[in-house]
Write a protein that holds these residues in place. Structure first.
Motif, PDB file in Angstrom:
ATOM      1  N   GLY A  91       0.810  -1.219   0.000  1.00 39.53           N
ATOM      2  CA  GLY A  91       0.000   0.000   0.000  1.00 39.53           C
ATOM      3  C   GLY A  91       0.838   1.262   0.000  1.00 39.53           C
ATOM      4  O   GLY A  91       0.555   2.214  -0.731  1.00 39.53           O
ATOM      5  N   LEU A  92       1.904   1.274   0.815  1.00 36.92           N
ATOM      6  CA  LEU A  92       2.736   2.474   0.922  1.00 36.92           C
ATOM      7  C   LEU A  92       3.458   2.764  -0.388  1.00 36.92           C
ATOM      8  O   LEU A  92       3.449   3.900  -0.887  1.00 36.92           O
ATOM      9  CB  LEU A  92       3.740   2.298   2.060  1.00 36.92           C
ATOM     10  N   ILE A  93       4.094   1.731  -0.960  1.00 33.30           N
ATOM     11  CA  ILE A  93       4.837   1.941  -2.200  1.00 33.30           C
ATOM     12  C   ILE A  93       3.897   2.342  -3.330  1.00 33.30           C
ATOM     13  O   ILE A  93       4.215   3.213  -4.151  1.00 33.30           O
ATOM     14  CB  ILE A  93       5.631   0.671  -2.560  1.00 33.30           C
ATOM     15  N   THR A  94       2.727   1.712  -3.378  1.00 31.91           N
ATOM     16  CA  THR A  94       1.765   2.078  -4.420  1.00 31.91           C
ATOM     17  C   THR A  94       1.358   3.532  -4.295  1.00 31.91           C
ATOM     18  O   THR A  94       1.283   4.264  -5.291  1.00 31.91           O
ATOM     19  CB  THR A  94       0.528   1.177  -4.347  1.00 31.91           C
ATOM     20  N   HIS A  95       1.114   3.965  -3.073  1.00 30.90           N
ATOM     21  CA  HIS A  95       0.720   5.366  -2.874  1.00 30.90           C
ATOM     22  C   HIS A  95       1.837   6.303  -3.327  1.00 30.90           C
ATOM     23  O   HIS A  95       1.578   7.313  -3.999  1.00 30.90           O
ATOM     24  CB  HIS A  95       0.402   5.607  -1.403  1.00 30.90           C
ATOM     25  N   LEU A  96       3.084   5.971  -2.975  1.00 29.38           N
ATOM     26  CA  LEU A  96       4.194   6.824  -3.363  1.00 29.38           C
ATOM     27  C   LEU A  96       4.402   6.836  -4.873  1.00 29.38           C
ATOM     28  O   LEU A  96       4.806   7.844  -5.442  1.00 29.38           O
ATOM     29  CB  LEU A  96       5.478   6.354  -2.664  1.00 29.38           C
ATOM     30  N   VAL A  97       4.108   5.708  -5.523  1.00 25.74           N
ATOM     31  CA  VAL A  97       4.353   5.602  -6.964  1.00 25.74           C
ATOM     32  C   VAL A  97       3.254   6.284  -7.775  1.00 25.74           C
ATOM     33  O   VAL A  97       3.533   6.975  -8.753  1.00 25.74           O
ATOM     34  CB  VAL A  97       4.510   4.122  -7.380  1.00 25.74           C
TER      35      VAL A  97
END
Length: 704
Positions: free
Chosen positions: A362-368
């Motif tokens: 979830g975190l990486i997707t949000h940042l990407v």
């Protein structure tokens, strides 16, 4: 012409936007309330803003998906993905160390219907006397003819390396249901080296993925499953060597097997039905005993009439087209034996590891994907799906670890969808904010263009090259004396409406009304490379519209008006000026001040339009231009050390400005008399210079 834009920090006037922090509010919230804030307080405030703003939606999706994981919402999908890894890897060759002697249809046709006399199994054991281990996946728990049972018991004892099968069952004892172990007849079991249970647990979708390796509850001692018992004997170990070395690890001799809290392990399934080397029972009875030398032989039923079939990860729903049929139970036991020999077991990671993986997804997707736009975000989402799938596949393939994948993929999609939806909402809000901000400044066409491209509007300060126009009515104060306010306002509204229409038609931005005048900007917020031409075109049309208005007013017996226009071009600071509660979109800088001064010069020169040399120098060569610039002279402006060249614009090619009035000619004559007195101060009645020092044509320097 290239319009340069550069973000800067301005210390002239506070340029701010709605999101800027109110310093007074921040000071009131600061526990130290000093000139130097506590860095830990500032860091905590920044983190709180970040979490409450940008990460609120991703955290909500993360919690939603994690709740789904806890209630088992994704379990079937995770199990299907686990099966998919086996099918993607394909069938593996387990070798010929384990051989299945199959009780198949051909054997039943030759030897008759089941159950066969136990003398047949005794004969088979004689043929398998060179095998390393023989395991019977058959139940010998019921007595038959005494001499047959005795013959089989003697054959088992004579072989010395036979593993027999039993199974756990539930029986009623009074009002209670208890688990009991049903093993082979004692006289037959006495000659066996081990006895293992054949119960095979299935998951909720009825697929066998796990095997219960030991039971420690029923008999008070560890009882191995049938496959583990065969593997122990083949490795020279006994069931007494089974030890729970640590939570999650079963030690079997020199081998460590990962198990869960129910002592279940996940063996390797080497392929679909028929992967292991199989010999028909009838063929084994007639085979050369050397064929089975040092082999691990499992005897079991493969005939569909026995109904001993189970789905495995290789079993697919379309049985006819794929050929991935359910597997006979004896082949599942063969997989357990081979997994034991190869130490090839799979292990599902702990819930904590899956939780961390889900959070990272979830975190990486949000940042990407956050703030990247729908298509860029879609590409980022697909890249992340590929990456996480690769991580899960690599962990399964090389580390024999089962990671959750369905839940992270769902979270990645939800985060992208939520980010895209939030981006759409934010874009719509930005468009509405721009519409509300600029609807009273620019024409509907410019407002529509800004709403299509909201990134062109930067709330804050930026440098931009523009043309600034000031318009003012001459003698309006005198006109309004002794007039009813309604008449004055009506006439002023007619004038301002006409001027605004002209400015909008030429792409200008109405900055503000200044009583009986106005200020307009050309080249902001939308940059125009021809902003100077637009401003001059608008100034000329303003004079034409004023002439039309004067004609209509004269027809009504009202006095006409004169309008002066000043235009200057250059780099200014563009942005919102004011406080968080009230602000205006405007431009500031010395070029704005100069435009205001030029408007006051129109009376001095007796012209309606005064244009600075800065604007003239930015004009490209256009031979077909319907107007010409005529130089008026140079003027010293208060606050500027270098005199400013000034021009006027007139319609037609080679046109000249109108001659000054008699009064202005007299004033110019007086100025000529003071050529050699640069410091002379002149008091000319009725003459306003608005802070200008004037140098006329052919005049060196005269201060007015």
């Amino acid at each position: 012409m290239i319009v340069k834009q550069e973000k800067i920090e301005c210390d002239i006037l506070p340029l701010c936007c709605p999101e800027d922090t109110n310093e007074e509010e921040e000071r009131s919230l600061d526990p130290h309330n000093g000139s130097q804030k506590n860095p830990f307080w500032l860091m905590g405030r920044a983190i709180a803003r970040f979490l409450s703003g940008r990460l609120l939606l991703p955290l909500l999706f993360f919690l939603l998906v994690e709740v789904g994981v806890l209630v088992g919402l994704f379990e079937r999908a995770e199990m299907s993905l686990y099966d998919a890894w086996f099918r993607l890897k394909g069938a593996q060759d387990p070798g010929d160390e384990v051989i299945i002697v199959a009780i198949d249809d051909r054997s039943i046709q030759e030897l008759g219907p089941l159950a066969w006399p136990r003398l047949v199994h005794a004969r088979l054991l004689d043929k398998l006397r060179q095998a390393r281990v023989v395991g019977f996946d058959l139940m010998f728990d019921m007595p038959t003819a005494p001499h047959e049972d005795a013959t089989l018991a003697e054959a088992v004892a004579r072989h010395g390396r036979v593993v027999l099968a039993g199974h756990f069952a539930f029986e009623k004892e009074g009002r209670e249901t208890v688990q009991v172990f049903r093993g082979p007849l004692p006289e037959i079991a006495d000659g066996a080296v081990e006895v293992g249970f054949t119960n095979v647990p299935a998951d909720e979708d009825r697929v066998v993925r796990r095997i219960t390796l030991v039971d420690v509850n029923t008999l008070g001692v560890p009882v191995p499953c049938f496959g583990l018992a065969v593997g122990l004997v083949a490795a020279g170990e006994k069931s007494e060597s089974l030890v729970l070395a640590s939570p999650g690890c079963l030690q079997a001799g020199q081998r460590n097997i990962p198990v869960d809290r129910l002592y279940r392990s996940m063996p390797c399934f080497y392929g679909p039905q028929g992967t292991f080397k199989t010999v028909s029972f009838i063929d084994a009875l007639n085979a050369d005993p050397s064929v089975f030398r040092n082999k691990i032989v499992l005897v079991g039923a493969t005939s569909p009439d026995v109904h001993d079939f189970f789905p495995t990860p290789f079993t697919t729903s379309n049985l006819v087209l794929s050929g991935s049929l359910p597997v006979p139970g004896v082949e599942i036991h063969a997989s357990v034996v081979q997994s034991f020999l190869d130490s090839h077991w799979y292990r599902r990671v702990t819930p904590v590891v899956n939780l961390i993986l889900l959070f990272l997804a979830g975190l990486i997707t949000h940042l990407v994907v956050s703030g990247r736009g729908p298509w860029t975000g879609l590409a980022g989402m697909l890249a992340l799906i590929t990456a996480f799938t690769g991580v899960a596949a690599g962990a399964w393939w090389y580390g024999h670890l089962w990671l959750n994948l369905a839940a992270p993929l769902v979270l990645i999609f939800l985060t992208y969808a939520g980010s895209a939806a939030a981006g759409f909402v934010q874009a719509e809000m930005a468009r509405r904010r721009i519409r509300a901000m600029f609807a009273r400044y620019v024409s509907p066409a410019v407002a529509a263009e800004l709403m299509k491209n909201p990134e062109m509007v930067e709330l804050g300060g930026r440098r931009q090259e523009v043309s600034v126009m000031f318009c003012d009515i001459r003698g309006f104060t005198a006109y309004s004396e002794n007039k009813p306010p309604e008449e004055v306002v009506s006439r002023l509204n007619n004038y301002l409406t006409a001027m605004t229409e002209v400015i909008f038609r030429h792409g200008g931005t109405l900055d503000k009304y200044l009583g009986d005048g106005l200020m307009a900007v050309f080249g902001a917020p939308l940059p125009y490379p021809d902003h100077v031409r637009r401003a001059i075109d608008a100034a000329l049309e303003i004079q034409e519209r004023v002439a039309e208005l004067n004609h209509s007013w004269e027809m009504k017996g009202q006095p006409p008006m004169k309008v002066g226009v000043g235009i200057n071009s250059g780099t200014v600071l563009v942005g919102n000026v004011g406080s968080p509660e009230r602000m205006d979109y405007t431009v500031i800088g010395e070029n704005v001040n100069l435009a205001s001064r030029l408007e006051g010069l129109t009376k001095t020169y007796g012209v309606s339009i005064v244009i600075s040399e800065r604007s003239a120098h930015l004009l490209p060569e256009e031979p077909s231009r319907p107007w010409q610039l005529v130089e008026l002279g140079r003027a010293e402006v208060r606050g500027f050390t270098v005199p400013i060249g000034v021009y006027t614009a007139v319609r037609g090619e080679g046109a000249v400005p109108p001659a000054p009035s008699k009064e202005k000619q007299a004033q110019l004559s007086i100025n000529q008399a003071h050529v050699n007195k640069p410091d002379a101060q002149m008091d000319l009645p009725g003459f306003h210079t608005s802070g200008f020092n004037f140098v006329g044509q052919g005049v060196k320097k005269i201060k007015i």
